[in-house]
Design an enzyme around this catalytic site. Sequence first.
Site, mmCIF file in Angstrom:
data_model
loop_
_atom_site.group_PDB
_atom_site.id
_atom_site.type_symbol
_atom_site.label_atom_id
_atom_site.label_comp_id
_atom_site.label_asym_id
_atom_site.label_seq_id
_atom_site.Cartn_x
_atom_site.Cartn_y
_atom_site.Cartn_z
ATOM 1 N N LYS A 183 108.753 94.414 -85.428
ATOM 2 C CA LYS A 183 109.040 92.974 -85.504
ATOM 3 C C LYS A 183 110.459 92.727 -86.033
ATOM 4 O O LYS A 183 111.206 93.655 -86.267
ATOM 5 C CB LYS A 183 107.977 92.281 -86.353
ATOM 6 C CG LYS A 183 106.544 92.423 -85.785
ATOM 7 C CD LYS A 183 106.306 91.568 -84.553
ATOM 8 C CE LYS A 183 105.092 91.968 -83.736
ATOM 9 N NZ LYS A 183 103.790 91.638 -84.300
HETATM 10 C C1 LIG Z 1 102.269 91.545 -84.002
HETATM 11 C C2 LIG Z 1 101.533 90.282 -83.765
HETATM 12 C C3 LIG Z 1 100.387 89.939 -84.493
HETATM 13 C C4 LIG Z 1 99.716 90.878 -85.442
HETATM 14 O O1 LIG Z 1 100.552 91.383 -86.435
HETATM 15 P P1 LIG Z 1 100.243 92.831 -87.092
HETATM 16 O O2 LIG Z 1 101.199 92.871 -88.228
HETATM 17 O O3 LIG Z 1 100.519 93.851 -86.049
HETATM 18 O O4 LIG Z 1 98.824 92.828 -87.528
HETATM 19 C C5 LIG Z 1 99.822 88.695 -84.276
HETATM 20 N N1 LIG Z 1 100.325 87.843 -83.371
HETATM 21 C C6 LIG Z 1 101.404 88.155 -82.639
HETATM 22 C C7 LIG Z 1 101.930 87.154 -81.659
HETATM 23 C C8 LIG Z 1 102.027 89.383 -82.797
HETATM 24 O O5 LIG Z 1 103.087 89.703 -82.031
#
Ligand SMILES: *Cc1c(COP(=O)(O)O)cnc(C)c1O
Length: 378
Positions: A183
């Site tokens: 991210k």
């Molecule tokens: C990555 C993501 C999540 C979940 O996050 P994690 O940290 O991987 O649990 C939820 N919603 C979206 C749109 C994402 O891209």
Amino acid sequence: MGDFLPYGRQSINEEDIAAVTEVLRGDWLTTGPAVSRFEADLEELTEGGGAVAVTSGTAALHVAYAAAGIGAGDEVVTSPMTFVATASTAALLGAKVVFADVEPETGNLDPAAARAAVTERTRVVAAVDYAGHPAELDELRTVAGSSGALLLEDAAHSIGGSWRGRPVGSLADLTTFSFFATKNLTTAEGGAVVTRSADLLRRARQFRNHGLVRDRTDQRYPDEGGWHQEVHAFGLNYRLPDVLCALGSAQLRKLAAFKRRREQLHARYDKGLADVAEVRTPVTREGADVMWHLYALRVLDGQRGPLYDHLRALGIGVQVNYIPVYWHPVFEDLGYRRGLCPNAERFYAQQLSLPLFPELTDAEADRVVDAVRSFFGY
Ligand SMILES: *Cc1c(COP(=O)(O)O)cnc(C)c1O
């Protein structure tokens, strides 16, 4: 052919490593001062009322829905163009997930479709800032308000961006972030909930920590003794440790630089692919200052699959974001059928995410552009 290019990758420098090792040498591995500092840093960035650091973006969504009081019989309206966690965390709390279709160009929840999907049982409208581009939050707030529902913004892609001059995190009743490794900023695994409501903040903090009530004024049996704590509603342990919060604070200091580099690369792809008739480059709506998490190319004429295979064979780690959530067998088994959201299904059929992360070099981006161009004979 060169090295394999991932589609996303963390940027960790010596400052990050020093921040983590300092915590490891100290007294508090978890529940300590680095947690409060990271939460304060998030509050500053988002101009929000309060932040709750948790162990993942998925935990953040679970906490946010729990804070909103979601339970059996409630409905949550959301986009199918997202990672499954946006919907599954509501389903785990017993809610019925109602998928509303997306805008054909941004892949974001379409306010008109959301309006048609809300009922008197709707408790939350959950928008997703797809690829980092903020959803139509003002219209969606009106839609949510019309049924007395809360607006939740899954901002897993969009931390650091803004909409009509207001930062992501200040726009919805509840905003959730993910700090997974790919991210925009990372704590390896991690996430956060941001809210301006004191009541939602208190409920989120409690759910993160087993539902424990420590404040004597809120306890049912306050005279039990100094050790006493009570559970009034079930919760979980979703606490993000100091080790990872320190990494988060160090990463936040570089967020603006990450954003600029992501913008440069996004623009480089736009320019390099502008004349390729077989693809569509992403759009930016007026009023959006985008933190680009994904470069979401759309590939026309059924060529997405072949282009995916071609780029993978060249060592270019493209991805598809996302399969419409209700296509997952768990939703199919609940009666959701293909065809429900035609725009989302068309978007999925065309979508291809090109590598995008701050340390991607111009030469590597050009290698991706050249590979796409040559596939189509340019
Ligand atoms: C990555 C993501 C999540 C979940 O996050 P994690 O940290 O991987 O649990 C939820 N919603 C979206 C749109 C994402 O891209």
